[in-house]
Scaffold this motif. Structure first.
Motif, PDB file in Angstrom:
ATOM      1  N   HIS A  49     -24.875  25.564   2.444  1.00 46.03           N
ATOM      2  CA  HIS A  49     -26.320  25.476   2.701  1.00 46.03           C
ATOM      3  C   HIS A  49     -26.800  24.036   2.494  1.00 46.03           C
ATOM      4  CE1 HIS A  49     -26.649  29.828   2.910  1.00 46.03           C
ATOM      5  NE2 HIS A  49     -25.858  29.866   1.853  1.00 46.03           N
ATOM      6  N   PRO A  50     -26.818  23.245   3.538  1.00 44.24           N
ATOM      7  CA  PRO A  50     -27.276  21.857   3.415  1.00 44.24           C
ATOM      8  C   PRO A  50     -28.673  21.723   2.816  1.00 44.24           C
ATOM      9  CG  PRO A  50     -26.267  22.216   5.557  1.00 44.24           C
ATOM     10  CD  PRO A  50     -26.365  23.558   4.889  1.00 44.24           C
ATOM     11  N   SER A  51     -29.493  22.765   2.936  1.00 43.95           N
ATOM     12  CA  SER A  51     -30.839  22.724   2.360  1.00 43.95           C
ATOM     13  C   SER A  51     -30.804  22.622   0.834  1.00 43.95           C
ATOM     14  CB  SER A  51     -31.628  23.964   2.768  1.00 43.95           C
ATOM     15  OG  SER A  51     -31.028  25.133   2.239  1.00 43.95           O
ATOM     16  N   LEU A  52     -29.661  22.910   0.227  1.00 39.01           N
ATOM     17  CA  LEU A  52     -29.525  22.856  -1.230  1.00 39.01           C
ATOM     18  C   LEU A  52     -28.985  21.514  -1.723  1.00 39.01           C
ATOM     19  CD1 LEU A  52     -27.959  26.393  -1.836  1.00 39.01           C
ATOM     20  CD2 LEU A  52     -30.353  25.709  -2.150  1.00 39.01           C
ATOM     21  N   LYS A  53     -28.814  20.563  -0.822  1.00 42.21           N
ATOM     22  CA  LYS A  53     -28.196  19.278  -1.159  1.00 42.21           C
ATOM     23  C   LYS A  53     -28.845  18.607  -2.374  1.00 42.21           C
ATOM     24  CE  LYS A  53     -27.023  14.796   0.706  1.00 42.21           C
ATOM     25  NZ  LYS A  53     -27.166  13.851   1.776  1.00 42.21           N
ATOM     26  N   GLU A  54     -30.149  18.734  -2.501  1.00 34.40           N
ATOM     27  CA  GLU A  54     -30.853  18.083  -3.607  1.00 34.40           C
ATOM     28  C   GLU A  54     -30.387  18.582  -4.974  1.00 34.40           C
ATOM     29  OE1 GLU A  54     -34.957  20.412  -4.325  1.00 34.40           O
ATOM     30  OE2 GLU A  54     -34.659  19.709  -2.280  1.00 34.40           O
ATOM     31  N   HIS A  55     -29.695  19.722  -5.016  1.00 34.21           N
ATOM     32  CA  HIS A  55     -29.219  20.274  -6.287  1.00 34.21           C
ATOM     33  C   HIS A  55     -27.810  19.794  -6.651  1.00 34.21           C
ATOM     34  CE1 HIS A  55     -32.684  22.852  -6.593  1.00 34.21           C
ATOM     35  NE2 HIS A  55     -32.483  23.262  -5.358  1.00 34.21           N
ATOM     36  N   GLY A  56     -27.225  18.963  -5.822  1.00 37.08           N
ATOM     37  CA  GLY A  56     -25.874  18.474  -6.095  1.00 37.08           C
ATOM     38  C   GLY A  56     -25.748  17.774  -7.433  1.00 37.08           C
ATOM     39  N   ALA A  57     -26.784  17.043  -7.815  1.00 33.48           N
ATOM     40  CA  ALA A  57     -26.752  16.348  -9.107  1.00 33.48           C
ATOM     41  C   ALA A  57     -26.675  17.340 -10.263  1.00 33.48           C
ATOM     42  CB  ALA A  57     -27.979  15.453  -9.257  1.00 33.48           C
ATOM     43  N   ASP A  58     -27.370  18.460 -10.132  1.00 36.69           N
ATOM     44  CA  ASP A  58     -27.351  19.468 -11.199  1.00 36.69           C
ATOM     45  C   ASP A  58     -25.948  20.044 -11.388  1.00 36.69           C
ATOM     46  OD1 ASP A  58     -30.105  19.121 -11.378  1.00 36.69           O
ATOM     47  OD2 ASP A  58     -30.531  20.810 -10.050  1.00 36.69           O
ATOM     48  N   VAL A  59     -25.280  20.320 -10.274  1.00 38.48           N
ATOM     49  CA  VAL A  59     -23.935  20.897 -10.330  1.00 38.48           C
ATOM     50  C   VAL A  59     -22.954  19.892 -10.919  1.00 38.48           C
ATOM     51  CG1 VAL A  59     -22.061  21.877  -8.946  1.00 38.48           C
ATOM     52  CG2 VAL A  59     -24.433  22.484  -8.433  1.00 38.48           C
ATOM     53  N   GLU A  60     -23.058  18.630 -10.488  1.00 34.51           N
ATOM     54  CA  GLU A  60     -22.181  17.586 -11.042  1.00 34.51           C
ATOM     55  C   GLU A  60     -22.419  17.410 -12.540  1.00 34.51           C
ATOM     56  OE1 GLU A  60     -19.609  15.804  -9.753  1.00 34.51           O
ATOM     57  OE2 GLU A  60     -19.824  17.043  -7.969  1.00 34.51           O
ATOM     58  N   ALA A  61     -23.684  17.474 -12.963  1.00 36.63           N
ATOM     59  CA  ALA A  61     -23.991  17.325 -14.383  1.00 36.63           C
ATOM     60  C   ALA A  61     -23.388  18.473 -15.197  1.00 36.63           C
ATOM     61  CB  ALA A  61     -25.497  17.245 -14.603  1.00 36.63           C
ATOM     62  N   ARG A  79     -17.919  12.178 -13.676  1.00 36.32           N
ATOM     63  CA  ARG A  79     -18.732  13.222 -13.028  1.00 36.32           C
ATOM     64  C   ARG A  79     -20.220  12.976 -13.250  1.00 36.32           C
ATOM     65  NH1 ARG A  79     -15.638  17.769 -11.122  1.00 36.32           N
ATOM     66  NH2 ARG A  79     -17.564  18.466 -10.144  1.00 36.32           N
ATOM     67  N   MET A  80     -20.580  12.469 -14.428  1.00 35.09           N
ATOM     68  CA  MET A  80     -21.998  12.200 -14.688  1.00 35.09           C
ATOM     69  C   MET A  80     -22.478  11.024 -13.842  1.00 35.09           C
ATOM     70  SD  MET A  80     -24.434  13.707 -16.240  1.00 35.09           S
ATOM     71  CE  MET A  80     -23.788  14.663 -17.601  1.00 35.09           C
ATOM     72  N   ILE A  81     -21.616  10.048 -13.620  1.00 31.92           N
ATOM     73  CA  ILE A  81     -21.985   8.939 -12.725  1.00 31.92           C
ATOM     74  C   ILE A  81     -22.221   9.484 -11.317  1.00 31.92           C
ATOM     75  CG2 ILE A  81     -21.106   6.863 -11.576  1.00 31.92           C
ATOM     76  CD1 ILE A  81     -19.842   6.106 -14.314  1.00 31.92           C
ATOM     77  N   GLU A  82     -21.394  10.411 -10.889  1.00 36.94           N
ATOM     78  CA  GLU A  82     -21.591  11.037  -9.573  1.00 36.94           C
ATOM     79  C   GLU A  82     -22.894  11.834  -9.557  1.00 36.94           C
ATOM     80  OE1 GLU A  82     -21.205  12.358  -5.643  1.00 36.94           O
ATOM     81  OE2 GLU A  82     -20.458  10.607  -6.702  1.00 36.94           O
ATOM     82  N   ALA A  83     -23.197  12.533 -10.631  1.00 33.72           N
ATOM     83  CA  ALA A  83     -24.462  13.265 -10.717  1.00 33.72           C
ATOM     84  C   ALA A  83     -25.632  12.295 -10.594  1.00 33.72           C
ATOM     85  CB  ALA A  83     -24.540  14.042 -12.033  1.00 33.72           C
ATOM     86  N   HIS A  84     -25.508  11.162 -11.245  1.00 35.36           N
ATOM     87  CA  HIS A  84     -26.564  10.143 -11.180  1.00 35.36           C
ATOM     88  C   HIS A  84     -26.720   9.612  -9.755  1.00 35.36           C
ATOM     89  CE1 HIS A  84     -29.245   7.001 -12.458  1.00 35.36           C
ATOM     90  NE2 HIS A  84     -28.484   6.130 -11.831  1.00 35.36           N
ATOM     91  N   ARG A  85     -25.616   9.357  -9.111  1.00 36.00           N
ATOM     92  CA  ARG A  85     -25.665   8.867  -7.732  1.00 36.00           C
ATOM     93  C   ARG A  85     -26.391   9.870  -6.842  1.00 36.00           C
ATOM     94  NH1 ARG A  85     -23.844   9.659  -3.029  1.00 36.00           N
ATOM     95  NH2 ARG A  85     -22.437  11.343  -3.599  1.00 36.00           N
ATOM     96  N   ARG A  86     -26.043  11.129  -7.001  1.00 33.07           N
ATOM     97  CA  ARG A  86     -26.681  12.165  -6.177  1.00 33.07           C
ATOM     98  C   ARG A  86     -28.170  12.302  -6.493  1.00 33.07           C
ATOM     99  NH1 ARG A  86     -22.634  17.103  -4.930  1.00 33.07           N
ATOM    100  NH2 ARG A  86     -20.782  15.866  -4.449  1.00 33.07           N
ATOM    101  N   ALA A  87     -28.524  12.168  -7.755  1.00 34.60           N
ATOM    102  CA  ALA A  87     -29.939  12.267  -8.135  1.00 34.60           C
ATOM    103  C   ALA A  87     -30.744  11.125  -7.527  1.00 34.60           C
ATOM    104  CB  ALA A  87     -30.078  12.277  -9.655  1.00 34.60           C
TER     105      ALA A  87
END
Length: 172
Positions: A49-61, A79-87
């Motif tokens: 679901h591409p509409s959920l992309k904004e939640h990627g940072a939450d999953v990485e965190a 992984r937290m750096i990746e979460a930060h990038r996504r956020a």
């Protein structure tokens, strides 16, 4: 804690919210094997679901916190750096602040910590909290910076920041 059978008919964001809460609950209970499966489900949802992309940072965190609790700090940091990038990519400034702060905190507890890098991440966290226009989040980021300073042995500087945070809370 299994999903309700009717959940599959729900909107993608509702399925995501339910799965995220389940994953977080498993994390809090220390049920890491089950949490791993729940994380995989969250990642599948994001891909489907591409509409959920904004939640990627939450999953990485969440993944980062799992690795941290298992003692794999290098992997948790990555992984937290990746979460930060996504956020930041999603312009989710609140999550960008918390993930930057977490990167700094994890950096400070590595076997060979880099104090300058840890504090740079803490400064970045505060900048994002200010960008989010969230005074309470700014105080939270200040408290987290003080905690990192304490971890690094800078007790006097940490105490000064703690005093400022308390004073700010009392004014509210």
């Amino acid at each position: 804690c299994e999903p309700h059978p009717g959940a599959k008919r729900a909107a993608a964001w509702q399925v995501y919210q339910s799965a995220h809460r389940r994953c977080f609950m498993l994390h809090q209970e220390g049920r890491y094997v089950e949490m791993g499966r729940a994380l995989e489900e969250l990642q599948r949802l994001l891909r489907a679901h591409p509409s959920l992309k904004e939640h990627g940072a939450d999953v990485e965190a969440l993944a980062a916190h799992r690795f941290e609790l298992e003692g794999d700090f290098e992997r948790a940091r990555a992984r937290m750096i990746e979460a930060h990038r996504r956020a930041t990519e999603a312009e989710n400034w609140r999550r960008a602040a918390t993930t930057a702060s977490d990167v700094g905190r994890i950096t400070a507890i590595l076997p060979r910590p880099d104090p300058a890098d840890a504090l740079e991440w803490q400064a970045r966290a505060r900048e994002f909290a200010v960008r989010a226009k969230a005074p309470r989040l700014v105080r939270t980021m200040d408290e987290r910076r003080a905690s990192v300073l304490k971890t690094l042995g800078n007790y006097d500087e940490a105490a000064t920041i703690y005093d400022e945070v308390v004073a700010g809370c009392l004014k509210e």
